[in-house]
Each structure stands twice: as structure tokens, then as C-alpha cells.
Design an enzyme around this catalytic site. Structure first.
Site, PDB file in Angstrom:
ATOM      1  N   ASP A  18       5.372   1.790 -10.700  1.00 45.02           N
ATOM      2  CA  ASP A  18       4.724   3.147 -11.012  1.00 45.02           C
ATOM      3  C   ASP A  18       6.115   3.979 -11.064  1.00 45.02           C
ATOM      4  OD1 ASP A  18       2.346   2.321 -10.943  1.00 45.02           O
ATOM      5  OD2 ASP A  18       1.854   3.253  -8.892  1.00 45.02           O
TER       6      ASP A  18
ATOM      7  N   ARG B 241       7.943  10.101   5.086  1.00 44.32           N
ATOM      8  CA  ARG B 241       7.648  10.955   4.037  1.00 44.32           C
ATOM      9  C   ARG B 241       8.456  12.347   4.246  1.00 44.32           C
ATOM     10  NH1 ARG B 241       7.626   6.628   2.029  1.00 44.32           N
ATOM     11  NH2 ARG B 241       5.487   5.779   0.727  1.00 44.32           N
TER      12      ARG B 241
ATOM     13  N   ASP C   9       0.189  10.259   1.341  1.00 44.74           N
ATOM     14  CA  ASP C   9       1.530  10.227   0.806  1.00 44.74           C
ATOM     15  C   ASP C   9       1.843  11.369   0.020  1.00 44.74           C
ATOM     16  OD1 ASP C   9       2.599   8.382   2.670  1.00 44.74           O
ATOM     17  OD2 ASP C   9       2.471   6.858   0.965  1.00 44.74           O
TER      18      ASP C   9
ATOM     19  N   SER D 130      -0.065  -3.899  -1.996  1.00 46.86           N
ATOM     20  CA  SER D 130       0.680  -2.871  -2.320  1.00 46.86           C
ATOM     21  C   SER D 130       1.369  -2.689  -0.955  1.00 46.86           C
ATOM     22  CB  SER D 130      -0.207  -1.674  -2.576  1.00 46.86           C
ATOM     23  OG  SER D 130       0.428  -0.346  -2.184  1.00 46.86           O
TER      24      SER D 130
HETATM   25  N1  ARG Z   1      -2.133   4.403   5.363  1.00 37.54           N
HETATM   26  C1  ARG Z   1      -0.720   4.524   5.887  1.00 37.54           C
HETATM   27  C2  ARG Z   1      -0.403   6.019   5.905  1.00 37.54           C
HETATM   28  O1  ARG Z   1      -1.088   6.856   5.312  1.00 37.54           O
HETATM   29  C3  ARG Z   1       0.356   3.815   4.947  1.00 37.54           C
HETATM   30  C4  ARG Z   1       0.391   4.368   3.573  1.00 37.54           C
HETATM   31  C5  ARG Z   1       1.354   3.293   2.780  1.00 37.54           C
HETATM   32  N2  ARG Z   1       1.930   4.080   1.271  1.00 37.54           N
HETATM   33  C6  ARG Z   1       2.028   3.464   0.341  1.00 37.54           C
HETATM   34  N3  ARG Z   1       2.536   4.221  -0.452  1.00 37.54           N
HETATM   35  N4  ARG Z   1       2.002   2.224   0.158  1.00 37.54           N
HETATM   36  O2  ARG Z   1       0.476   6.449   6.345  1.00 37.54           O
END
Ligand code: ARG
Length: 422
Positions: A14, A94, A123, A174
């Protein structure tokens, strides 16, 4: 020279497509920023790839130390676990990324920052809120939220423009990784009934394949921060890396969580967090020795608040600042050593010692040297139970509902069957 955008770049499909898409759609010069937060990766390759796809500059920053010091240790001191399960690995990384994106954008004179998040996750919230808080003049672009391409279309887009497609794309999952853990989503995992297949895991051995002999480790803490492993002082990054290996080898830290996302979706998330799991357990064990009952109780409530703040993208808030000050203050005597047994998927605290421990053997013991005056308990209990005794006599004993109704004496007498003479 056109306008510039700083793109958070992982090297995955991506964000690689985003490099070209941003150029085509917005006619901007793309600077990529890749952060090492403990995700195993060859960052030279990532950098070269960004330049090859068309970035005018590709920056890589080793952010591991910053990540540990300003994010992971405070989260550990707080015992932050979202919904009691998720140690918040991605969620903690993040805001650090947002901060470094902003710093880079200001240095490079960029007008935009960009990230590869979709419009369905947490995110995007963490990036956007972070950037808006730190530099409201910067505009945020989120290609994957805008372009509306399916996975297949994204791949076709990449192929058409000779954008290298990562081999990791073969993985049906993912994945996101940092020092504090690994998250695994999509594919068969989307069915909450299906047990995660073994190939979803990369950091942990299956507990049934873990060594048959337990291993014992000693974690030294200073004011709530881990500083040594088995008596050897270690910096935070190395200590977490070592703990991930050790606990992972023993199958510790697998988490299967039906999680409530901020955007209203319930999602099934699989995590591997060996180091976080053991360190959180050890830290709590040391707090049990060094904090009072009231501190422990109140701190649990603060932990829930802080976990929600982190999860919901509110790191850069005064609420976080204020609660963190309480947490830091609470840690002043959380110093000592915790002994943990790692065995077949479980970490068990088996020993603890602390110079300012509140555990007092001469009060606790049933053996010689007992200093606790048991005769004092009589008076204490009388006064402690006084309100209960009074209320029970005046109100509760005649109640037809509630804790005393089932044993109310009248009812008992009425219900008792008469004995018959035979
Ligand atoms: N569900 C988790 C969170 O919101 C993990 C997110 C993983 N992010 C990703 N871009 N694959 O923190």
C-alpha cells in the site's frame, strides 16, 4: 519545485503504491519516512525501494530508544492493556510516528503528511489526531482511504507501473510489528470461530512444542522500569528484544482478542507479545509488594483510562499528561527483582524481593516471631461490623428480598415439613 509530502513508508504494497499515487493524483514530491520501532526489516532495502519507485528522498530513523523511553516504559508503568487483553503495541507506535512525521515535514518544508491507513481502522485516527495536534497547518493525505481500490486493483496498479510487489504479499495476513508486539489480522482469522492456524505466529512457539524444561528468569526494576535480566544490566531495547526471544521460545504471549475499534467495528485480532506479557506480569507483581491496597485499586482505574487514551489516539492530550504524572509518582518505590518461571505457554511469578517492600514477615507469619497481636482483632471487628449489625437488625432481617431473605428465620420455620408419627 512542487509541494512536498512526507509519507510514512513501511515498504509494503500500500505505501509503495502510495508513493506513485500521490505523485499522480496530487502532483507532489514524495519524501518517505521509515521508522525502525523494532520491526525486523532490512531498512536499506526499504530505502532503496522508495527511491526506485519515485521518492525524491527516503529517510530512515532508528526510533527504538525513543519508543522504549517515551512510550513503552510509561505504558508498562501504567499496566496499560486495552480491554484487559491488548498491550497496545501498534497503538503506542503511531503517536511517535506522527511526531517524527511532523518534525520531518517541518524540516523539509513540506505542506502535507501522508500515511497508508485505510478508513476502517484505528491507526488513521492516531496519525490524523497526532498531526492535527502537533502541527495543524499540515494537511493529512491518506491514499488508501481515498483511492477505493481493492487489493487486486492495488496489485494491478503496482504491476502496471513496475512497482515491486513484496514477497510478503503471499502471506494471507495483514501484519504490524514493533518491539512491544506483533498483530495479525485478515484471512481465516476473520471468522471468530476458527482457531488461528500455526502459520499466523512468528514470534512464539506453539506451547505444546515449547521446551519440556522450564526456565527461570530474574527481572530487575528501578522505579517501575526494567533495568536488568538475570542480574545483568541491559538497556531497554536489548532487554525487550531478549525477552521476546526467551518468552517466545516458551510459547508465551499469544492473544486472541475480539476487540472494539474506535470506529465502531468489532474485529478479531491476534497478537504475539511475549516480552510485554511477561514484563507486565512482573511489573504488577512488584507493585503488589510495594504499593498499598488503595494505591493498587486506584491505579487499576487509571490503567483503564490510559489504555483507552492510547488506543483511541489521544496520546497528545492533557488527560494523558495528567494521568501519566500520577503513574510516574506511583512508581517511586517500585524497585526490586521479580523471578518468573517460563513454561509451556505460561509465565508465572514465583519470587519477588524489594528494598522498600510493604510485605512484613513478622506480621504475616504463623510461625515463631509473630508480632501481630491477635487479641486486637476482636475490638477491630466489632467496630468494623457495627454498621452491618445495626442495619441487619433494623432492616435486613425482615426483608423479603436480598441477601438475608433466603435464610429469614420465619420462612424457614414455615417451610419446614412436620414430622409425622408413624
Ligand atoms: N487492532 C490493533 C490496533 O488497533 C492493531 C492494528 C494493526 N495495524 C495495522 N496497520 N495492521 O492497535
Amino acid at each position: 519545485m512542487g509541494e512536498k509530502v512526507v509519507l510514512a513508508y513501511s515498504g509494503g504494497l500500500d505505501t509503495s503504491v502510495a508513493v506513485r499515487w500521490l505523485k499522480e493524483k496530487y502532483n507532489v514530491d514524495v519524501i518517505t519516512l521509515t521508522l525502525d520501532v523494532g520491526n525486523e526489516k532490512d531498512f536499506t532495502v526499504v530505502r532503496e525501494k522508495a527511491l526506485k519507485i519515485g521518492a525524491i528522498k527516503a529517510i530512515v530513523i532508528d526510533a527504538k530508544e525513543m519508543f522504549v523511553k517515551y512510550f513503552l516504559w510509561p505504558a508498562l508503568q501504567a499496566n496499560a492493556l486495552y480491554e484487559g487483553q491488548y498491550p497496545l503495541a501498534t497503538a503506542l507506535s503511531r503517536p511517535l510516528m506522527a511526531k517524527l512525521l511532523v518534525d520531518t515535514a517541518l524540516e523539509e518544508g513540506a505542506t502535507y503528511i501522508a500515511h497508508g491507513c485505510t478508513g476502517k481502522g484505528n491507526d488513521q485516527v492516531r496519525f490524523d489526531v497526532g498531526v492535527h495536534a502537533l502541527a495543524p497547518q499540515l494537511k493529512v493525505l491518506a491514499p488508501a482511504r481515498e483511492w477505493g481500490m481493492t487489493r487486486a486493483e492495488t496489485i494491478a496498479y503496482a504491476k502496471k507501473r513496475n512497482i515491486p510487489i513484496p514477497v510478503t504479499l503471499k502471506s494471507p495476513y495483514s501484519i504490524d510489528e514493533c518491539l512491544w508486539g506483533r498483530s495479525i489480522e485478515t484471512g481465516v482469522l476473520e471468522d471468530p470461530w476458527v482457531e488461528p492456524p500455526e502459520d499466523a505466529f512468528a514470534w512464539t512457539k506453539s506451547p505444546d512444542k515449547a521446551p519440556n524444561k522450564p526456565v527461570y528468569i530474574e527481572i530487575g526494576f528501578d522505579k517501575g522500569i526494567p533495568i536488568s535480566l538475570d542480574g545483568r544490566e541491559m538497556d531497554g531495547v536489548a532487554l525487550i528484544q531478549r525477552m521476546n526471544e526467551l518468552a517466545g521460545e516458551h510459547g508465551i504471549g499469544r492473544i486472541d482478542h475480539i476487540e472494539n475499534r474506535l470506529v465502531g467495528i468489532k474485529s478479531r485480532e491476534i497478537y504475539e507479545a511475549p516480552a510485554a506479557t511477561v514484563l507486565l506480569q512482573a511489573h504488577q507483581a512488584l507493585e503488589a509488594m510495594t504499593l498499598s491496597k488503595d494505591q493498587l485499586r486506584f491505579k487499576q482505574k487509571v490503567a483503564i483510562e490510559i489504555a483507552d487514551i492510547i488506543y483511541n489516539g489521544l496520546w497528545f492530550s492533557s488527560q494523558n499528561r495528567d494521568l501519566s504524572a500520577y503513574i510516574r509518582s506511583s512508581q517511586r518505590y517500585v524497585t526490586g527483582t521479580i523471578r518468573v518461571k517460563l513454561f509451556k505457554g505460561h509465565a508465572m511469578v514465583v519470587g519477588r524481593t524489594a528494598p522498600k517492600s510493604l510485605y512484613n514477615l513478622s506480621l504475616a507469619t504463623y510461625d515463631k516471631g509473630d508480632k501481630f497481636d491477635q487479641s486486637m482483632s476482636v475490638g477491630f471487628i466489632h467496630i468494623w461490623g457495627l454498621p452491618v449489625a445495626i442495619q441487619a437488625q433494623v432492616q435486613l432481617l425482615s426483608d423479603t428480598e436480598g441477601p438475608l431473605s433466603i435464610i429469614a428465620p420465619k420462612k424457614q420455620l414455615k417451610g419446614r415439613p412436620k414430622k409425622r408419627k408413624s
